[in-house]
Structures are given as structure tokens and as C-alpha cells.
Design a protein around this motif. Structure first.
Motif, PDB file in Angstrom:
ATOM      1  N   TRP A 133       0.799  -1.298   0.114  1.00 17.62           N
ATOM      2  CA  TRP A 133      -0.171  -0.022  -0.135  1.00 17.62           C
ATOM      3  C   TRP A 133       0.808   1.295   0.118  1.00 17.62           C
ATOM      4  O   TRP A 133       0.164   2.421   0.163  1.00 17.62           O
ATOM      5  CB  TRP A 133      -0.873  -0.023   1.258  1.00 17.62           C
TER       6      TRP A 133
ATOM      7  N   LYS B 116      -2.491  -8.742  -7.241  1.00 10.34           N
ATOM      8  CA  LYS B 116      -3.452  -8.661  -6.282  1.00 10.34           C
ATOM      9  C   LYS B 116      -2.895  -7.544  -5.211  1.00 10.34           C
ATOM     10  O   LYS B 116      -1.983  -7.924  -4.641  1.00 10.34           O
ATOM     11  CB  LYS B 116      -3.537  -9.939  -5.223  1.00 10.34           C
TER      12      LYS B 116
ATOM     13  N   SER C 278      -8.832  -7.891  -2.924  1.00  9.10           N
ATOM     14  CA  SER C 278      -9.132  -8.908  -1.759  1.00  9.10           C
ATOM     15  C   SER C 278      -9.005  -8.094  -0.624  1.00  9.10           C
ATOM     16  O   SER C 278      -8.269  -7.257  -0.287  1.00  9.10           O
ATOM     17  CB  SER C 278      -8.202 -10.100  -1.750  1.00  9.10           C
TER      18      SER C 278
ATOM     19  N   GLY D 219      -7.244 -13.028   2.474  1.00  5.01           N
ATOM     20  CA  GLY D 219      -7.407 -14.194   2.161  1.00  5.01           C
ATOM     21  C   GLY D 219      -7.053 -14.752   0.776  1.00  5.01           C
ATOM     22  O   GLY D 219      -6.894 -15.790   0.640  1.00  5.01           O
TER      23      GLY D 219
ATOM     24  N   SER E 116       5.900  -7.169   4.084  1.00  2.46           N
ATOM     25  CA  SER E 116       6.861  -7.288   5.319  1.00  2.46           C
ATOM     26  C   SER E 116       7.591  -8.784   5.396  1.00  2.46           C
ATOM     27  O   SER E 116       7.297  -9.659   4.593  1.00  2.46           O
ATOM     28  CB  SER E 116       5.865  -7.435   6.586  1.00  2.46           C
TER      29      SER E 116
ATOM     30  N   THR F 237       5.475 -11.888   6.525  1.00  2.00           N
ATOM     31  CA  THR F 237       4.543 -12.303   5.243  1.00  2.00           C
ATOM     32  C   THR F 237       5.253 -13.094   4.032  1.00  2.00           C
ATOM     33  O   THR F 237       4.954 -13.944   3.568  1.00  2.00           O
ATOM     34  CB  THR F 237       3.614 -11.212   4.669  1.00  2.00           C
TER      35      THR F 237
ATOM     36  N   GLN G 150      -0.574   0.909  10.827  1.00  2.00           N
ATOM     37  CA  GLN G 150       1.000   1.791  10.756  1.00  2.00           C
ATOM     38  C   GLN G 150       0.984   2.575  11.485  1.00  2.00           C
ATOM     39  O   GLN G 150       2.322   2.851  12.275  1.00  2.00           O
ATOM     40  CB  GLN G 150       1.172   2.013   9.275  1.00  2.00           C
TER      41      GLN G 150
END
Ligand code: NDP
Length: 468
Positions: A147, A171, A201, A204, A223, A226, A325
Motif C-alpha cells: 500500500w 493482487k 481482496s 485471504g 513485510s 508475510t 501503521q
């Protein structure tokens, strides 16, 4: 209901499914809504991508170059709309190093990348035989993007991949999907259906992409935790991966600098995109001889930077993009203050909005979160140093290794220090200044693989040798 930005599947707008609101962080109002895609939407996109791959991967390289050059032109023609949409959902101002800058970067990166080529190499050609090395497309690439710079990072994932002959399903982050959905819609004019598709999304879909047998590679920016999950998911069927993960970039300021001359460069190194940049300067080490003067000069720039609603033409700094954040940055600043750091400007905000004052602290040391972890926001900790070997050791002592910088009036001295720093990129008298012809990636936990230039293009291919 706010305006819907549909998925783009097989060349068409697809609104199937429930939607979710995307919030403008400057106002708290909806910026638009997107589809919360399910497994069936992913299956449709994968089927379309696999179908498109047959033709796209066998097109002459020049045809794909032409398509990418056309995308650059389409970005240019739609730049104003894209910049406004980006500012509305991300919060970054139209001006400064903001939304217009990001969309300009998309055009520049696309245009430059379109000029690249991977030619076959002849590794051997003699009486014992011939060895040809070809770079062939991987297949369908699933791109999972964040983002902070959503459109530009989207371009970094899409353009080299399709130029090399792959198809892409992107995505975008649930926080900022709209500008990517619209970008991919705009691109359709330059591409056959199924070559680039976009699915939003609300949570998920990422794991389903890493799990999907019809996807051959995952490219992920985000990150470290992830990234680790993406790697584990991809391991199941040995998918290729490129991971561009976090950074905790050090900047080392030597005693021979002119504080006034470097202040603005340091400011943007730390606070580009409100600090929400993987390769922003996140640990600032300043020699004791110039410490106070550098801190004063940096604070002077910070205090004069107009902050406000992204769509206000006067704003140069916007809000933090999301509440999670914002809370991380707040926690790290409070932790540093609790452990003895001193506030120079900014501080822990009290308000309910997402505007976080640009914050500078001195006396920040190892053991404080602001030093040891990635703040990814508008706060910088300054650490005073005396011994050169010790500060280099401290700079290198981090699980991340994305970028770093050396600031000095002596170019040769700075260049020699750059060799001692362990990071994917080292800048001299600037920080985070990525460019499309310079490969960019991290060492240690900052990632796997590189993006940009010919090296980045190679990441989108498999090696195939033909031996005769
Ligand atoms: P994350 O890095 O945690 O990534 C979230 C994204 O990853 C979502 O798109 C999600 O998809 C997807 N995802 C989650 N689990 C998996 C999985 N197992 N396999 C595949 N995809 C998965 O983003 P956050 O927004 O939570 O950011 C957290 C931190 O990341 C920040 O504080 C910052 O430090 C860092 N960051 C780094 C960036 C960089 O440029 N390197 C950019 C942004 C953030 P879905 O929602 O569909 O499940």
C-alpha cells in the motif's frame, strides 16, 4: 454506495461478488470500493492467464516491447486520473514526491523497461559442440503488492514479467487496490485478454495465490513475516519467488559534511512518502562533531514541510496510510522516549486522524524499537557516533540489508566506506534514490532476488540451454 472499481479478468470488468470500502486516510471517507475476490474468481483468472500464455509467450520480443511502450503512453494519457485516485486512497499528496511523482515514475519505468532485451547467448561453439543459453518465460506470475507505492510497485511487478513473455495476475493491498485496478483496466488497450489481470481482496486471497497450482511464480513486496509465509507456501510445489521485503536502512554521516547542504537530502531520505518506503533511511548515525548542526538543519526542513489532505495542492506530506501503521510508529516513538531518547520535533500524536507529525529523536540507541525495528513511518532516530569501525559494525548488525547511505564531503572516503557496508544498495550523499537501470534488492531478510534492469528481467525467466 461509493464507486466500484471492478476486477479485470480475461480483459473485462468483473464485478462478481461482495465489495468492500477503501478508505481515504486524509478524510476517513470511502475513496471507492472493490470486489472481495474468492477462489472462483482466482480460478477464472488463472484459466484466462494460462490460455493467454500460449500466444503471448511465443510472440516476437519486439511485439511485447511495443505493447509495453504503448502502456507507457496510456499511463501518460491517464496520469491525472491515476494520480488523483492514488492520492485519494493512499493519502500521499498530489505534489512533492507524491502521487504525480509516482505516476510519472510508472511511465518512466515502463518506458525504460520496454527498451530492454534478453538475447540468446552462445556459451560454446566449437568442434566439440554448441551450447545455447535461452531465457524463457516462467508462465503465470502472481504479484502481491503493498500500500505504500501501490501503482509504481505494481508496474515493477508487471512490466518486466510481461516483457519476458509471462502473464500476470496482480493482487493489490486491501488498503489501496483502486489505482492498481484502474491501471490494469487502462492497460487492456495494449494487451490481449488474460495477459495482465487484477483481483482485489479484503483478506485471504494471497495464500490462495501461493497455493494455486496454475501459478508458477509469486512476486511479493511487503513485510518480512508475510514474505516468510509466501516462501513456505511456494515451497509446496517449488514455485519461483521474488521477495522484496523490509529494510532498516542505516545512513552514516561523516564529520566532514556541510549540514545545511545535506539537510534536504537527508530529510527526503528519511521521510519520502512519510517514511513508508522500504528503502527509506531508518537509522541515522551522525558523527559527534556535526551531530547538533545536522540535527538542527534536518529539523529545520521538517518543520517547514506542509502537511495536509493529499488532494490539497499545497500539501507536501500526507497522513500515514492506515491505523495499524500509525499505531506502530506511535509505539516506537513512545518506546524510545520511555528509554531516554530526546524529542527534537514532532512527538506522539493525540488526535484521532492519521496525520502524524514528522518526528525526530536524538539519543536513539540499540535496544529501542525505533533503532532495532523498521518503523515504516514519519519518525527517525538519530544516534551519535565517534568510532568509524564501531558505527559500520552497528550499521551492518541488522537482520535487514536493503539499502544504506554514506554522507561525506570527500567522495573517495565515502566510496571506500561503501565497500564495508553490507546491503543491496549503497548510496553516497543521497538515500533511496532507486532508478530503473540499477538492480535493486536486499541481502539477509530483506528479500530474495532483484528488480529493475536486465537483472530484474532475468528474474522473470527460466534458463533453458540447448546443447547440440
Ligand atoms: P504484509 O506485508 O503483511 O502483506 C499483506 C499482503 O500479503 C496482503 O496482500 C495479503 O493478501 C498477503 N498475504 C498474507 N499472507 C499471505 C500468504 N501466506 N501468502 C501470500 N500472500 C499473503 O502487509 P501489511 O500491510 O500488513 O504491512 C505490514 C508491514 O509490512 C508494515 O508495517 C511494513 O513494515 C511492511 N511493509 C513493507 C513494504 C515494502 O515495501 N517492503 C510495503 C508495505 C508494508 P490477502 O489480504 O489477500 O490475504
Amino acid at each position: 454506495m461509493s464507486k466500484i472499481y471492478p476486477n479485470i479478468i480475461d480483459g473485462t470488468r468483473d464485478e462478481t461478488g461482495a465489495t468492500f470500502d477503501v478508505i481515504n486516510p486524509s478524510t476517513g471517507e470511502p475513496a471507492g470500493c472493490a470486489v472481495n475476490s474468492d477462489g472462483a474468481a482466482l480460478d477464472r483468472a488463472v484459466a484466462a492467464a494460462r490460455k493467454a500464455f500460449t500466444d503471448w509467450s511465443t510472440k516476437p520480443w519486439a511485439d511485447r516491447q511495443q505493447a509495453c511502450a504503448r502502456i507507457a503512453q496510456l499511463i501518460n494519457e491517464n496520469a491525472d486520473e491515476l494520480a488523483r485516485l492514488l492520492s485519494t486512497e493512499q493519502g500521499k499528496p498530489l505534489n512533492g514526491v507524491g502521487a504525480r511523482f509516482e505516476i510519472g515514475g510508472c511511465e518512466a519505468w515502463t518506458g525504460y523497461t520496454a527498451s530492454l532485451e534478453l538475447k540468446p547467448e552462445i556459451l560454446q561453439d566449437n568442434e566439440e559442440g554448441k551450447v545455447e543459453l535461452h531465457r524463457v518465460p516462467i508462465g503465470v506470475i502472481g504479484a502481491i503488492t503493498p500500500w505504500n507505492w501501490p501503482v509504481l510497485i505494481g508496474i515493477w511487478h508487471i512490466i518486466p514479467a510481461i516483457l519476458a513473455g509471462n502473464c500476470v495476475i496482480i493482487k493489490p493491498s486491501e488498503n489501496t487496490p483502486l489505482s492498481t485496478l484502474r491501471l490494469v483496466e487502462i492497460m487492456q488497450d495494449a494487451l490481449p485478454p488474460g495477459v495482465v489481470q487484477a483481483l482485489a481482496s479484503d483478506g485471504g486471497l494471497g495464500p490462495q495465490m501461493t497455493d494455486h497450482p496454475g501459478i508458477d511464480k509469486i512476486s511479493f513486496t511487503g513485510s518480512i513475516p508475510t514474505g516468510s509465509k509466501v516462501m513456505a507456501g511456494a515451497a509446496k510445489d517449488i514455485k519461483r519467488i521474488t521477495l522484496e521485503l523490509g529494510g532498516n536502512d542505516p545512513g552514516i554521516v561523516l564529520p566532514d559534511v556541510d549540514p545545511a547542504a545535506i539537510a534536504e537530502g537527508l530529510f527526503w531520505g528519511c521521510f519520502i512518502n512519510n517514511g513508508q518506503t522500504c528503502a527509506a533511511l531508518k537509522r541515522l548515525y551522525v558523527h559527534e562533531d556535526v551531530h547538533d548542526a545536522v540535527v538542527d538543519a534536518l529539523a529545520g526542513v521538517a518543520k517547514n514541510m506542509p502537511m495536509g489532505d493529499g488532494l490539497d495542492e499545497a500539501s507536501i506530506i500526507g497522513p500515514v496510510q492506515n491505523r495499524d501503521q500509525y499505531n506502530i510508529v506511535k509505539d516506537y516513538v513512545q518506546d524510545a522516549l520511555d528509554k531516554g531518547a530526546s524529542l527534537v520535533t514532532g512527538g506522539v500524536p493525540e488526535g484521532n486522524d492519521l496525520f502524524f507529525p514528522t518526528t525526530i529523536l536524538t539519543g536513539v540507541e540499540p535496544g529501542m524499537k525505533l533503532h532495532d525495528l523498521e518503523q515504516f513511518g514519519p519518525a527517525i532516530g538519530v544516534t551519535k557516533w565517534r568510532d568509524e569501525d564501531a558505527v559500520i559494525a552497528l550499521a551492518n548488525d541488522d537482520k535487514c540489508g536493503l539499502g544504506a547511505s554514506v554522507w561525506s564531503g570527500d567522495a573517495d572516503k565515502a566510496r571506500k566506506l561503501a565497500d564495508k557496508i553490507s546491503a543491496g544498495s549503497v548510496w553516497i550523499n543521497k538515500h533511496g534514490m532507486i532508478q530503473p537501470n540499477a538492480p535493486f534488492g536486499g541481502v539477509r531478510q530483506s528479500g530474495i532476488g532483484v528488480q529493475f534492469g536486465v537483472e530484474g528481467l532475468r528474474e522473470c525467466t527460466n534458463v533453458k540451454t540447448i546443447l547440440s
